[in-house]
Write a protein that holds these residues in place. Structure first.
Motif, PDB file in Angstrom:
ATOM      1  N   GLU A 150       0.817  -1.299  -0.536  1.00 19.56           N
ATOM      2  CA  GLU A 150      -0.175  -0.194   0.013  1.00 19.56           C
ATOM      3  C   GLU A 150       0.964   0.679   0.248  1.00 19.56           C
ATOM      4  O   GLU A 150       0.261   2.271   0.005  1.00 19.56           O
ATOM      5  CB  GLU A 150      -0.649  -0.046   1.217  1.00 19.56           C
ATOM      6  CG  GLU A 150      -2.084  -1.267   0.987  1.00 19.56           C
ATOM      7  CD  GLU A 150      -2.382  -1.133   0.056  1.00 19.56           C
ATOM      8  OE1 GLU A 150      -2.738  -0.213  -0.826  1.00 19.56           O
ATOM      9  OE2 GLU A 150      -2.794  -1.852  -0.527  1.00 19.56           O
ATOM     10  N   SER A 151       2.230   0.984  -0.106  1.00 23.88           N
ATOM     11  CA  SER A 151       3.256   2.212   0.081  1.00 23.88           C
ATOM     12  C   SER A 151       3.331   2.929  -1.321  1.00 23.88           C
ATOM     13  O   SER A 151       3.896   3.524  -1.690  1.00 23.88           O
ATOM     14  CB  SER A 151       4.316   2.036   0.863  1.00 23.88           C
ATOM     15  OG  SER A 151       4.515   1.298   0.385  1.00 23.88           O
ATOM     16  N   LEU A 157      -3.735   4.420  -5.045  1.00 18.59           N
ATOM     17  CA  LEU A 157      -3.411   5.023  -5.691  1.00 18.59           C
ATOM     18  C   LEU A 157      -4.393   6.465  -6.461  1.00 18.59           C
ATOM     19  O   LEU A 157      -4.598   7.843  -6.566  1.00 18.59           O
ATOM     20  CB  LEU A 157      -2.097   5.404  -6.161  1.00 18.59           C
ATOM     21  CG  LEU A 157      -1.307   7.272  -5.919  1.00 18.59           C
ATOM     22  CD1 LEU A 157      -0.431   7.383  -4.647  1.00 18.59           C
ATOM     23  CD2 LEU A 157       0.098   6.972  -7.137  1.00 18.59           C
ATOM     24  N   ARG A 160      -6.895   7.678  -5.125  1.00 18.83           N
ATOM     25  CA  ARG A 160      -6.773   9.176  -4.232  1.00 18.83           C
ATOM     26  C   ARG A 160      -6.085  10.140  -4.949  1.00 18.83           C
ATOM     27  O   ARG A 160      -6.569  11.764  -4.445  1.00 18.83           O
ATOM     28  CB  ARG A 160      -5.663   8.601  -3.300  1.00 18.83           C
ATOM     29  CG  ARG A 160      -6.016   8.073  -1.778  1.00 18.83           C
ATOM     30  CD  ARG A 160      -4.808   8.075  -0.877  1.00 18.83           C
ATOM     31  NE  ARG A 160      -3.487   7.522  -1.526  1.00 18.83           N
ATOM     32  CZ  ARG A 160      -3.170   5.884  -1.187  1.00 18.83           C
ATOM     33  NH1 ARG A 160      -4.754   5.056  -1.294  1.00 18.83           N
ATOM     34  NH2 ARG A 160      -2.158   5.866  -1.992  1.00 18.83           N
ATOM     35  N   GLU A 161      -5.731   9.867  -5.696  1.00 20.97           N
ATOM     36  CA  GLU A 161      -5.387  11.373  -6.540  1.00 20.97           C
ATOM     37  C   GLU A 161      -5.775  12.026  -7.263  1.00 20.97           C
ATOM     38  O   GLU A 161      -5.994  13.595  -7.465  1.00 20.97           O
ATOM     39  CB  GLU A 161      -3.486  10.560  -6.646  1.00 20.97           C
ATOM     40  CG  GLU A 161      -2.405  10.501  -5.841  1.00 20.97           C
ATOM     41  CD  GLU A 161      -1.661  11.061  -4.932  1.00 20.97           C
ATOM     42  OE1 GLU A 161      -1.950  12.259  -5.492  1.00 20.97           O
ATOM     43  OE2 GLU A 161      -1.402  10.721  -3.576  1.00 20.97           O
ATOM     44  N   SER A 166      -5.515  15.942  -6.230  1.00 19.37           N
ATOM     45  CA  SER A 166      -4.252  15.797  -5.776  1.00 19.37           C
ATOM     46  C   SER A 166      -3.757  15.414  -7.277  1.00 19.37           C
ATOM     47  O   SER A 166      -3.693  14.543  -7.382  1.00 19.37           O
ATOM     48  CB  SER A 166      -3.985  15.269  -4.823  1.00 19.37           C
ATOM     49  OG  SER A 166      -2.359  15.162  -4.803  1.00 19.37           O
ATOM     50  N   ALA A 168       0.363  14.917  -7.276  1.00 16.34           N
ATOM     51  CA  ALA A 168       1.679  14.665  -6.988  1.00 16.34           C
ATOM     52  C   ALA A 168       1.237  12.805  -7.255  1.00 16.34           C
ATOM     53  O   ALA A 168       2.702  12.617  -7.654  1.00 16.34           O
ATOM     54  CB  ALA A 168       1.838  14.043  -5.326  1.00 16.34           C
ATOM     55  N   GLY A 169       0.848  12.042  -6.978  1.00 13.31           N
ATOM     56  CA  GLY A 169       0.146  10.500  -7.541  1.00 13.31           C
ATOM     57  C   GLY A 169       0.162  10.542  -9.105  1.00 13.31           C
ATOM     58  O   GLY A 169       0.583   9.618 -10.158  1.00 13.31           O
TER      59      GLY A 169
ATOM     60  N   ALA B  92      -3.071  10.946   3.083  1.00 10.46           N
ATOM     61  CA  ALA B  92      -1.593  11.625   2.662  1.00 10.46           C
ATOM     62  C   ALA B  92      -1.257  11.340   1.502  1.00 10.46           C
ATOM     63  O   ALA B  92      -1.459  10.083   1.286  1.00 10.46           O
ATOM     64  CB  ALA B  92      -0.681  11.141   3.979  1.00 10.46           C
ATOM     65  N   SER B  93      -1.301  11.506   0.737  1.00 15.51           N
ATOM     66  CA  SER B  93      -0.311  11.600  -0.554  1.00 15.51           C
ATOM     67  C   SER B  93       1.140  11.916  -0.769  1.00 15.51           C
ATOM     68  O   SER B  93       2.156  11.865   0.827  1.00 15.51           O
ATOM     69  CB  SER B  93      -0.672  13.286  -1.239  1.00 15.51           C
ATOM     70  OG  SER B  93      -0.195  13.024  -3.000  1.00 15.51           O
ATOM     71  N   TRP B  94       1.923  11.821  -1.313  1.00 12.63           N
ATOM     72  CA  TRP B  94       3.632  10.925  -1.557  1.00 12.63           C
ATOM     73  C   TRP B  94       3.905  11.886  -0.992  1.00 12.63           C
ATOM     74  O   TRP B  94       4.680  12.313  -0.270  1.00 12.63           O
ATOM     75  CB  TRP B  94       3.637  11.126  -2.662  1.00 12.63           C
ATOM     76  CG  TRP B  94       3.243  10.002  -3.673  1.00 12.63           C
ATOM     77  CD1 TRP B  94       1.870   9.520  -3.825  1.00 12.63           C
ATOM     78  CD2 TRP B  94       4.260   8.572  -3.891  1.00 12.63           C
ATOM     79  NE1 TRP B  94       2.284   8.217  -4.298  1.00 12.63           N
ATOM     80  CE2 TRP B  94       3.391   7.578  -4.129  1.00 12.63           C
ATOM     81  CE3 TRP B  94       5.789   8.274  -3.381  1.00 12.63           C
ATOM     82  CZ2 TRP B  94       4.143   6.496  -4.624  1.00 12.63           C
ATOM     83  CZ3 TRP B  94       6.024   6.831  -3.987  1.00 12.63           C
ATOM     84  CH2 TRP B  94       5.598   6.045  -4.475  1.00 12.63           C
ATOM     85  N   THR B  95       3.464  13.752  -0.835  1.00 11.43           N
ATOM     86  CA  THR B  95       3.921  15.084  -0.319  1.00 11.43           C
ATOM     87  C   THR B  95       3.326  15.304   0.682  1.00 11.43           C
ATOM     88  O   THR B  95       4.859  16.569   1.950  1.00 11.43           O
ATOM     89  CB  THR B  95       3.791  15.592  -1.426  1.00 11.43           C
ATOM     90  OG1 THR B  95       2.872  15.826  -2.294  1.00 11.43           O
ATOM     91  CG2 THR B  95       4.907  15.679  -2.999  1.00 11.43           C
ATOM     92  N   LEU B 100       2.017   7.365   3.138  1.00 10.56           N
ATOM     93  CA  LEU B 100       1.190   7.378   1.835  1.00 10.56           C
ATOM     94  C   LEU B 100      -0.096   6.782   2.113  1.00 10.56           C
ATOM     95  O   LEU B 100      -0.598   5.777   3.032  1.00 10.56           O
ATOM     96  CB  LEU B 100       1.457   6.101   0.829  1.00 10.56           C
ATOM     97  CG  LEU B 100       0.636   6.705  -0.870  1.00 10.56           C
ATOM     98  CD1 LEU B 100       0.791   8.299  -1.128  1.00 10.56           C
ATOM     99  CD2 LEU B 100       1.898   5.915  -1.273  1.00 10.56           C
TER     100      LEU B 100
END
Lengths: 264, 233
Positions: A150-151, A157, A160-161, A166, A168-169, B92-95, B100
């Motif tokens: 999951e990391s 991702l 979420r992203e 967002s 970033a991903g 939480a995003s990568w940044t 994460l």
């Protein structure tokens, strides 16, 4: 043995029937997690764990990671994981890959463009690599006490992203897309992704199968093998040693059924 | 016969000196895979544990298990985030300053509003947010600490006291305690760490450009008395 009565438009739709059904299901599932005007949100959470009409669903692979990392076994999540696990075990594990997973949209697009622009470059990898990555991710959960996959998991991702606004991903997803487009044919879903490997094992004996009902009339044209994302699963059927695809790697995407001119 | 005689010396020459070459090959293969597995495991582990610990400014939702257990229990689904009526929680995003995909909030931006029904805890499917937490006043998201005595207006002899006035558990979690120095009698905002839930309302409302009072995870915000009278242990 084509049906003579259908028009060309109907024929076109018929030849894409599985593809379009799949896309519709994928998009509906993705949209269900969004707040839509007039409808609201159908599902809460994301593909790790979600609530649909009051029923909690949990990804059994994520649950397994949590358990190995030392997390508690809490009833709602465990029940959700059993529910999802039972579904895929009964019907066929990698149905998840081609009908639910949003990354399939990204990698299929990459493959489609790869065909269109005739990109030949291909780094060959073993299809067993994903089993190794699966094992590695589980061992790492044990060692580090966190949910190792999951990391980096691009599936959640993606949700979420991109869906939650967002960016970033997005670079990671772009990297994945370019990898599949330029570096390795069907590289991610067919060789690397441990989620697919997990579901392949889970649904090894799933009952939904691609079956060659009129195998005797197979002309051996091989167009099903050309479109199959996991061509090795079709080998026994095409060589007429089996009448159904029984390999766990089959994603039940139906591309072979769309292609075959002998099936109605 | 002549054929056999001719081929025999060739066979003997071609045979390597080591017995059982197949076994040797098999060993090599196994060890190659084993080696690769060990190296990749070590790399993966290094990669995961090289990540910085969650920064002090990323606070967990109410009821969160201790950080290590929380990391194992949370499956990053975001149900708590979606059920937060004030939209203070984020995944939480990568940044971001947390692992994460895990939920967190930043007190200075949006503090926890301490809902009485605690919807985030109810939403959690895994128990990473402890379902035994039913009284929000028992929540432990961190502890408020008056970190800067130089810029805090109350330390300058003024009675700003905004942190005391906005506290949802006013008078218990934080109160004004008189203290005298060369400026005269000061009213010092004093946190009772056993009552403070770490919601962050004080940090949010501190009038300074950077807050003088901040919510920190308990391990960073509090000391622990030694068992020895004059020092550690």
């Amino acid at each position: 043995m084509r049906m003579p009565s259908i028009s060309s438009a109907q024929d076109f739709l018929y030849r894409k029937r599985w593809l379009y059904s799949r896309r519709i299901v994928q998009v509906i599932i993705l949209l269900s997690f969004l707040t839509l005007p007039g409808i609201g949100r159908i599902a809460d959470g994301n593909l790790s764990s979600s609530t649909w009409f009051g029923v909690g669903l949990t990804d059994p692979y994520v649950m397994l990671q949590s358990w190995l990392a030392g997390g508690p076994m809490f009833l709602p999540a465990v029940a959700g994981a059993l529910l999802v696990g039972a579904f895929y075990a009964l019907f066929g594990g990698r149905i998840y890959c081609s009908w639910v997973c949003p990354i399939n949209l990204v990698t299929d697009l990459a493959y489609c463009l790869r065909q269109k622009f005739n990109i030949k470059a291909n780094m060959t990898m073993s299809r067993e690599l994903r089993a190794g990555i699966l094992l590695l991710s589980l061992v790492l959960c044990l060692i580090t006490g966190t949910l190792a996959w999951e990391s980096i998991n691009p599936i959640t991702l993606f949700q979420r992203e991109l869906l939650w606004g967002s960016a970033a991903g997005a670079t990671i997803l772009m990297g994945l897309f370019l990898f599949d487009l330029l570096v390795s044919r069907r590289g991610w879903c067919g060789h690397l992704c441990p989620v697919g490997a997990f579901y392949a094992y889970l649904g090894r004996y799933g009952r939904v199968r691609v079956t060659a009902t009129t195998a005797g009339s197979c002309s051996g044209c091989g167009s099903c093998i050309k479109v199959c994302p996991e061509p090795h699963v079709l080998a026994p059927v095409v060589s007429k040693n089996a009448s159904a695809v029984t390999h766990g790697d089959c994603t039940r995407c139906g591309a072979c059924l769309d292609q075959c001119t002998l099936v109605h | 016969m002549s054929d056999q005689e001719q081929s025999r010396p060739e066979q003997e020459q071609g045979q390597p000196e080591i017995a059982e070459p197949e076994r040797r090959k098999a060993f090599k293969k196994v060890f190659k895979k084993l080696g690769a597995a060990v190296v990749v495991t070590m790399l993966g582990r290094a990669m995961i544990s090289a990540k910085p610990a969650p920064a002090a400014l990323a606070l967990r939702p109410p009821g969160a298990l201790p950080e290590k257990e929380f990391d194992a229990a949370c499956i990053r689904c975001g149900l708590c985030v979606e059920d937060c009526p004030f939209d203070i929680l984020h995944l939480a995003s990568w940044t971001d300053p947390a692992p994460l995909g895990t939920p967190y909030f930043t007190a200075r931006n949006e503090p926890c509003r301490m809902c009485y029904d605690i919807p985030c805890v109810k939403a959690c499917p895994t128990g990473a947010l402890n379902p035994l937490l039913v009284d929000i006043k028992k929540a432990d998201m961190g502890v408020a600490v008056l970190v800067d005595h130089e810029t805090c207006l109350n330390y300058k002899g003024l009675t700003c006291s905004i942190c005391v006035r906005v506290c949802p558990i006013r008078g218990e979690a934080i109160s004004l305690k008189p203290m005298s120095n060369e400026l005269g009698v000061l009213q010092i905002p004093t946190v009772d760490s056993s009552k403070c839930t770490g919601c962050g309302t004080c940090e949010k409302h501190c009038v300074l450009e950077e807050a003088a009072i901040r919510v920190l995870p308990r391990n960073l915000g509090l000391g622990i008395s030694g068992t020895h009278a004059v020092g550690r242990r």
